[in-house]
Design a protein around this motif. Structure first.
Motif, PDB file in Angstrom:
ATOM      1  N   LEU A  55       0.844  -1.190   0.000  1.00  0.00           N
ATOM      2  CA  LEU A  55       0.000   0.000   0.000  1.00  0.00           C
ATOM      3  C   LEU A  55       0.882   1.244   0.000  1.00  0.00           C
ATOM      4  CD1 LEU A  55      -2.727  -1.032   2.616  1.00  0.00           C
ATOM      5  CD2 LEU A  55      -2.859  -1.152   0.120  1.00  0.00           C
ATOM      6  N   VAL A  56       0.608   2.163  -0.928  1.00  0.00           N
ATOM      7  CA  VAL A  56       1.391   3.391  -1.048  1.00  0.00           C
ATOM      8  C   VAL A  56       0.426   4.568  -1.079  1.00  0.00           C
ATOM      9  CG1 VAL A  56       3.045   4.702  -2.437  1.00  0.00           C
ATOM     10  CG2 VAL A  56       3.216   2.210  -2.305  1.00  0.00           C
ATOM     11  N   ARG A  57       0.746   5.613  -0.304  1.00  0.00           N
ATOM     12  CA  ARG A  57      -0.062   6.834  -0.298  1.00  0.00           C
ATOM     13  C   ARG A  57       0.748   7.974  -0.911  1.00  0.00           C
ATOM     14  NH1 ARG A  57      -3.693   8.847   4.717  1.00  0.00           N
ATOM     15  NH2 ARG A  57      -4.675   6.884   4.077  1.00  0.00           N
ATOM     16  N   PHE A  58       0.111   8.707  -1.792  1.00  0.00           N
ATOM     17  CA  PHE A  58       0.784   9.817  -2.466  1.00  0.00           C
ATOM     18  C   PHE A  58       0.900  10.998  -1.504  1.00  0.00           C
ATOM     19  CE2 PHE A  58       0.583  13.644  -5.178  1.00  0.00           C
ATOM     20  CZ  PHE A  58       1.696  13.403  -5.973  1.00  0.00           C
ATOM     21  N   ASN A  59       2.069  11.667  -1.499  1.00  0.00           N
ATOM     22  CA  ASN A  59       2.260  12.797  -0.577  1.00  0.00           C
ATOM     23  C   ASN A  59       2.970  13.985  -1.208  1.00  0.00           C
ATOM     24  OD1 ASN A  59       4.825  11.805  -0.862  1.00  0.00           O
ATOM     25  ND2 ASN A  59       5.084  11.203   1.280  1.00  0.00           N
ATOM     26  N   ASP A  60       3.112  14.007  -2.530  1.00  0.00           N
ATOM     27  CA  ASP A  60       3.831  15.096  -3.191  1.00  0.00           C
ATOM     28  C   ASP A  60       2.831  16.049  -3.853  1.00  0.00           C
ATOM     29  OD1 ASP A  60       5.654  16.754  -4.333  1.00  0.00           O
ATOM     30  OD2 ASP A  60       6.453  15.304  -5.773  1.00  0.00           O
ATOM     31  N   SER A  61       2.360  17.036  -3.083  1.00  0.00           N
ATOM     32  CA  SER A  61       1.369  17.971  -3.604  1.00  0.00           C
ATOM     33  C   SER A  61       1.920  18.814  -4.749  1.00  0.00           C
ATOM     34  CB  SER A  61       0.888  18.901  -2.471  1.00  0.00           C
ATOM     35  OG  SER A  61       0.374  18.163  -1.390  1.00  0.00           O
ATOM     36  N   GLN A  62       3.240  19.062  -4.730  1.00  0.00           N
ATOM     37  CA  GLN A  62       3.847  19.903  -5.749  1.00  0.00           C
ATOM     38  C   GLN A  62       3.706  19.294  -7.138  1.00  0.00           C
ATOM     39  OE1 GLN A  62       4.829  22.796  -5.062  1.00  0.00           O
ATOM     40  NE2 GLN A  62       6.158  23.504  -6.674  1.00  0.00           N
ATOM     41  N   LEU A  63       3.801  17.974  -7.241  1.00  0.00           N
ATOM     42  CA  LEU A  63       3.667  17.308  -8.535  1.00  0.00           C
ATOM     43  C   LEU A  63       2.258  17.490  -9.094  1.00  0.00           C
ATOM     44  CD1 LEU A  63       4.886  15.504 -10.730  1.00  0.00           C
ATOM     45  CD2 LEU A  63       4.159  13.523  -9.388  1.00  0.00           C
TER      46      LEU A  63
ATOM     47  N   ALA B  91      -5.497  33.371   2.113  1.00  0.00           N
ATOM     48  CA  ALA B  91      -4.766  34.629   1.964  1.00  0.00           C
ATOM     49  C   ALA B  91      -4.130  34.717   0.574  1.00  0.00           C
ATOM     50  CB  ALA B  91      -3.700  34.740   3.045  1.00  0.00           C
ATOM     51  N   CYS B  92      -3.473  33.644   0.137  1.00  0.00           N
ATOM     52  CA  CYS B  92      -2.826  33.648  -1.189  1.00  0.00           C
ATOM     53  C   CYS B  92      -3.855  33.731  -2.302  1.00  0.00           C
ATOM     54  CB  CYS B  92      -1.970  32.391  -1.350  1.00  0.00           C
ATOM     55  SG  CYS B  92      -0.486  32.361  -0.332  1.00  0.00           S
ATOM     56  N   ASP B  93      -4.972  33.031  -2.133  1.00  0.00           N
ATOM     57  CA  ASP B  93      -5.998  33.048  -3.169  1.00  0.00           C
ATOM     58  C   ASP B  93      -6.649  34.429  -3.260  1.00  0.00           C
ATOM     59  OD1 ASP B  93      -7.251  31.063  -5.049  1.00  0.00           O
ATOM     60  OD2 ASP B  93      -9.059  31.866  -4.126  1.00  0.00           O
ATOM     61  N   GLY B  94      -6.800  35.075  -2.115  1.00  0.00           N
ATOM     62  CA  GLY B  94      -7.353  36.433  -2.130  1.00  0.00           C
ATOM     63  C   GLY B  94      -6.449  37.402  -2.861  1.00  0.00           C
ATOM     64  N   PHE B  95      -5.130  37.289  -2.638  1.00  0.00           N
ATOM     65  CA  PHE B  95      -4.188  38.148  -3.358  1.00  0.00           C
ATOM     66  C   PHE B  95      -4.219  37.841  -4.848  1.00  0.00           C
ATOM     67  CE2 PHE B  95      -0.095  38.861  -5.351  1.00  0.00           C
ATOM     68  CZ  PHE B  95       0.177  40.174  -5.011  1.00  0.00           C
ATOM     69  N   THR B  96      -4.293  36.546  -5.201  1.00  0.00           N
ATOM     70  CA  THR B  96      -4.280  36.152  -6.619  1.00  0.00           C
ATOM     71  C   THR B  96      -5.423  36.801  -7.382  1.00  0.00           C
ATOM     72  OG1 THR B  96      -3.247  34.021  -6.092  1.00  0.00           O
ATOM     73  CG2 THR B  96      -4.364  34.192  -8.212  1.00  0.00           C
TER      74      THR B  96
ATOM     75  N   ILE C  94       1.101  28.514  -4.510  1.00  0.00           N
ATOM     76  CA  ILE C  94       1.154  28.272  -3.066  1.00  0.00           C
ATOM     77  C   ILE C  94      -0.242  27.927  -2.539  1.00  0.00           C
ATOM     78  CG2 ILE C  94       1.540  29.356  -0.820  1.00  0.00           C
ATOM     79  CD1 ILE C  94       3.839  30.899  -2.038  1.00  0.00           C
ATOM     80  N   SER C  95      -1.259  28.645  -3.011  1.00  0.00           N
ATOM     81  CA  SER C  95      -2.625  28.349  -2.562  1.00  0.00           C
ATOM     82  C   SER C  95      -3.056  26.956  -3.016  1.00  0.00           C
ATOM     83  CB  SER C  95      -3.596  29.413  -3.081  1.00  0.00           C
ATOM     84  OG  SER C  95      -3.705  29.369  -4.489  1.00  0.00           O
ATOM     85  N   ALA C  96      -2.697  26.573  -4.246  1.00  0.00           N
ATOM     86  CA  ALA C  96      -3.044  25.231  -4.726  1.00  0.00           C
ATOM     87  C   ALA C  96      -2.317  24.166  -3.914  1.00  0.00           C
ATOM     88  CB  ALA C  96      -2.692  25.104  -6.208  1.00  0.00           C
ATOM     89  N   TRP C  97      -1.037  24.402  -3.610  1.00  0.00           N
ATOM     90  CA  TRP C  97      -0.266  23.442  -2.802  1.00  0.00           C
ATOM     91  C   TRP C  97      -0.886  23.304  -1.412  1.00  0.00           C
ATOM     92  CZ3 TRP C  97       2.478  23.691   1.779  1.00  0.00           C
ATOM     93  CH2 TRP C  97       3.340  22.630   2.038  1.00  0.00           C
TER      94      TRP C  97
ATOM     95  N   GLU D 196      -2.292  19.974   0.341  1.00  0.00           N
ATOM     96  CA  GLU D 196      -1.614  19.575   1.568  1.00  0.00           C
ATOM     97  C   GLU D 196      -2.572  19.551   2.747  1.00  0.00           C
ATOM     98  OE1 GLU D 196       2.227  18.318   2.953  1.00  0.00           O
ATOM     99  OE2 GLU D 196       1.429  18.731   0.948  1.00  0.00           O
ATOM    100  N   ALA D 197      -3.566  20.434   2.750  1.00  0.00           N
ATOM    101  CA  ALA D 197      -4.504  20.513   3.874  1.00  0.00           C
ATOM    102  C   ALA D 197      -5.303  19.229   4.035  1.00  0.00           C
ATOM    103  CB  ALA D 197      -5.451  21.703   3.685  1.00  0.00           C
TER     104      ALA D 197
END
Length: 429
Positions: free
Chosen positions: A151-159, A285-290, A200-203, A207-208
């Motif tokens: 069993l493997v869980r994905f943890n790389d949000s950046q990808l 906060a990041c999404d509001g600035f975007t 950053i907001s998408a990451w 991640e959340a």
């Protein structure tokens, strides 16, 4: 000849700076991956975020140095022969003197065709973002069974962010080239500001999901109105009506009720941690600035929506590519996971295109209603599929949030609607 040597030297220096930051990023990434205490820490997301920022600096720092040199030396005023290099530099850092021509007004469609398009846009938005939300939760919270039974869980949000932005850019690029529109309609560096906050907001959004339930994440998006109002006040000096402040307060109260209900529920997947709250706050906060920065760019450069989509995603692809891990995740060799990633990116890109189409044809109010209903359906489907438990006070919080959103839409539509006595006069003007 001398100017060519100088600009060549500056480009070489920028390449050296890029290599230095890239080397620093790889060393820090290697140290992080070899430290079990950092990986297992409750604050591991902070270290991963810092690593991402160092990766972004690989592109941002040399680009900033190049930008400062070009403008301090008035490089573009001294160009006599336009070469491919000068054209590339101008597209990235130049200041075009002319605005793009305004788009032609679309021909009014027949009523039956307009009704069909409304149904298509509405169902398309609901379907694409429902699929996107469910796949997002599946990829970030569920285990994949490998061929050897492990069993493997994905943890790389950046990808995931990189794949989504790459496909969205390719779709926008194809449409702009097919219709003969300019791909880079404003200096590319101006899109880098909102690109950084966008990725950053998408990451943070992906991640959340390691710390909060999907319904919590979805409902928190309704609170974006608060940072958007703050950023709009700071960046554009926008003034807001009383009902906008009232709806923001009701949304905050509803979110607090839902969080209390989720924490009191029996299901452990609904538990909210401090890390999850911090990630959601950074996301908003990041999404509001975007959104505020993009609105300023639309107003200043008369951009078309797909030009904004292409430019922002082009910057995002460059930044996220610089912060990708050295070795590809093991799950990329697993066909079901690859299919989920591609379908996630496709549904996200299709949703972005439908957003622009819906707003252009039917207005922002109808679009906002569709997205509000989509959030409600996403929460219901997620609770049914993944067993999220919500206490009664949590249900009241959900209803309060959606009621506040609909109240805000109703007040905006009444404010925009002309008074009956003034309607004939306005029609004759």
């Amino acid at each position: 000849m001398r100017s060519k040597i100088v600009i060549g030297s500056v480009l070489v220096l920028s390449a050296v700076v890029t290599w230095l930051f890239g080397h620093l990023y790889q060393e820090l990434l290697s140290a992080y991956e070899q430290s079990d205490s950092l990986i297992d820490s409750d604050y591991s997301w902070c270290f991963r975020l810092l690593l991402n920022l160092v990766g972004y600096a690989t592109v941002l720092v040399p680009s900033y140095l190049l930008y400062k040199y070009l403008h301090r030396t008035n490089y573009f005023d001294k160009i006599t022969n336009k070469t491919w290099l000068s054209r590339v530099l101008y597209a990235c850092f130049g200041e075009p003197g002319e605005r793009l021509p305004e788009a032609a007004k679309p021909v009014k469609a027949e009523e039956s065709r307009e009704c069909f398009e409304l149904v298509f846009c509405f169902t398309g938005l609901m379907g694409s973002y429902l699929v996107w939300g469910l796949l997002q939760e599946k990829i970030m919270t569920q285990n994949y069974v490998m061929p050897d039974g492990s069993l493997v869980r994905f943890n790389d949000s950046q990808l995931l962010v990189f794949i989504n932005r790459l496909l969205a850019f390719l779709i926008a690029l194809a449409h702009l080239l097919a219709t003969g529109q300019a791909v880079i309609a404003a200096p590319l560096y101006k899109f880098s500001y909102c690109s950084v906050t966008n990725i950053i907001s998408a990451w943070c959004q992906y991640e959340a999901l390691k710390f909060v339930s999907f319904p919590t994440q979805v409902l928190s998006k309704s609170c974006k109105v608060i940072p958007v109002m703050v950023m709009g006040r700071l960046i554009s000096r926008t003034k807001y009506e009383w009902h906008e402040y009232a709806s923001a307060a009701l949304i905050s109260a509803g979110m607090a009720l839902f969080m209390a209900g989720s924490q009191g529920a029996a299901a452990p997947s609904a538990a909210t941690t401090g890390a999850g709250l911090a990630l959601l706050a950074l996301y908003m906060a990041c999404d509001g600035f975007t959104s505020s920065w993009q609105a300023a760019l639309f107003a200043r450069h008369a951009l078309r929506p797909l030009q904004m989509l292409a430019a922002v995603n082009l910057c995002s692809v460059a930044l996220t590519a610089a912060a990708l891990p050295r070795a590809p995740p093991r799950l990329l060799q697993h066909p079901p996971f690859v299919a989920d990633c591609l379908l996630l990116a496709l549904s996200s890109a299709a949703g972005q295109v439908l957003i622009y189409r819906t707003i252009a044809r039917f207005g922002a109010v109808l679009f906002a209603i569709a997205m509000t209903l989509r959030q409600a359906v996403s929460i219901l489907v997620s609770c049914a599929l993944y067993g999220h438990a919500v206490a009664p006070e949590g249900v009241c919080g959900v209803l309060l949030v959606f009621a506040a959103v609909l109240f805000r839409l109703y007040c905006r539509s009444r404010r925009r609607r002309p008074h009956r006595a003034d309607a004939p006069d306005r029609a004759n003007k």
